[in-house]
Design a protein around this motif. Structure first.
Motif, short mmCIF file in Angstrom:
data_model
loop_
_atom_site.label_atom_id
_atom_site.label_comp_id
_atom_site.label_asym_id
_atom_site.label_seq_id
_atom_site.Cartn_x
_atom_site.Cartn_y
_atom_site.Cartn_z
N ASN A 161 -14.11 67.85 -0.76
CA ASN A 161 -13.60 68.90 -1.65
C ASN A 161 -14.74 69.76 -2.19
O ASN A 161 -14.94 69.84 -3.40
CB ASN A 161 -12.84 68.26 -2.82
CG ASN A 161 -11.68 67.42 -2.36
OD1 ASN A 161 -10.65 67.95 -1.99
ND2 ASN A 161 -11.85 66.11 -2.37
N PRO A 162 -15.50 70.43 -1.31
CA PRO A 162 -16.64 71.22 -1.79
C PRO A 162 -16.18 72.45 -2.58
O PRO A 162 -15.08 72.95 -2.35
CB PRO A 162 -17.33 71.64 -0.50
CG PRO A 162 -16.24 71.66 0.51
CD PRO A 162 -15.31 70.55 0.12
N HIS A 202 -23.06 68.38 1.70
CA HIS A 202 -23.37 67.76 2.98
C HIS A 202 -23.70 66.28 2.83
O HIS A 202 -24.31 65.87 1.85
CB HIS A 202 -24.57 68.44 3.64
CG HIS A 202 -24.33 69.87 3.97
ND1 HIS A 202 -23.55 70.27 5.02
CD2 HIS A 202 -24.78 71.00 3.38
CE1 HIS A 202 -23.52 71.59 5.07
NE2 HIS A 202 -24.24 72.05 4.08
N PHE A 203 -23.33 65.52 3.83
CA PHE A 203 -23.72 64.12 3.95
C PHE A 203 -25.23 64.10 4.22
O PHE A 203 -25.76 65.00 4.86
CB PHE A 203 -22.95 63.47 5.10
CG PHE A 203 -23.03 61.99 5.13
CD1 PHE A 203 -22.36 61.22 4.19
CD2 PHE A 203 -23.79 61.33 6.09
CE1 PHE A 203 -22.43 59.83 4.22
CE2 PHE A 203 -23.87 59.95 6.12
CZ PHE A 203 -23.18 59.20 5.18
N ILE A 211 -26.91 73.60 -2.19
CA ILE A 211 -26.26 72.56 -1.40
C ILE A 211 -26.39 71.23 -2.14
O ILE A 211 -27.47 70.86 -2.58
CB ILE A 211 -26.94 72.42 -0.01
CG1 ILE A 211 -26.81 73.71 0.79
CG2 ILE A 211 -26.37 71.24 0.77
CD1 ILE A 211 -27.67 73.72 2.05
N LEU A 212 -25.28 70.52 -2.23
CA LEU A 212 -25.29 69.17 -2.78
C LEU A 212 -25.37 68.19 -1.61
O LEU A 212 -24.57 68.27 -0.68
CB LEU A 212 -24.01 68.91 -3.59
CG LEU A 212 -23.79 67.49 -4.09
CD1 LEU A 212 -24.88 67.08 -5.07
CD2 LEU A 212 -22.41 67.35 -4.72
N VAL A 213 -26.33 67.30 -1.64
CA VAL A 213 -26.47 66.27 -0.62
C VAL A 213 -26.00 64.97 -1.25
O VAL A 213 -26.57 64.51 -2.24
CB VAL A 213 -27.93 66.16 -0.13
CG1 VAL A 213 -28.06 65.07 0.92
CG2 VAL A 213 -28.42 67.50 0.42
N MET A 223 -32.16 70.28 8.54
CA MET A 223 -33.54 70.60 8.18
C MET A 223 -34.45 70.46 9.41
O MET A 223 -35.36 71.26 9.62
CB MET A 223 -34.05 69.67 7.07
CG MET A 223 -33.38 69.92 5.73
SD MET A 223 -33.63 71.58 5.08
CE MET A 223 -35.36 71.53 4.74
N ALA A 224 -34.20 69.47 10.25
CA ALA A 224 -34.99 69.28 11.46
C ALA A 224 -34.79 70.46 12.42
O ALA A 224 -35.73 70.92 13.06
CB ALA A 224 -34.60 67.98 12.16
#
Length: 111
Positions: free
Chosen positions: A89-90, A97-98, A78-80, A106-107
């Motif tokens: 454009n994933p 993800h933002f 995952i790219l944050v 994650m929470a």
């Protein structure tokens, strides 16, 4: 430290370059030596990959093709990012993800 993260030497060089830009140095107040210490700690805790360069990656911003190649080294990665072009454009092989979305996810996993 609760999740593994990917890093390459190219990405580490980019982090250093950005952190040493004068406007950011004024914000964080770190010397170049302190920046290097922080980056060394980050690298020591990362999954370091040296991806092959794709001669024609399908990436929305050619300046970020190294990110797509790095993501491709690890299935399910995952790219944050706050980069709206990349968010819109994933790649089909990884998530994008933002930061707030990632933190919230994650929470949710910790409960």
């Amino acid at each position: 430290g609760s999740f593994p993260f990917l890093l390459s030497t190219e990405l580490l060089r980019e982090y250093r370059s950005v952190l040493l830009r004068e406007p950011l140095r004024e914000l964080h107040g770190l010397s170049p030596e302190q920046v290097d210490t922080v980056l060394t700690e980050i690298a020591a805790n990362a999954l370091v990959r040296e991806p092959e360069t794709d001669p024609d990656p399908v990436v929305p911003d050619r300046d970020d093709d190294h990110l797509w190649c790095l993501l491709a080294t690890t299935p399910g990665s995952i790219l944050v990012t706050g980069d709206r072009t990349l968010l819109a454009n994933p790649p089909d092989f990884a998530g994008v993800h933002f930061p707030r979305t990632f933190i919230d996810s994650m929470a949710g996993e910790q409960t």
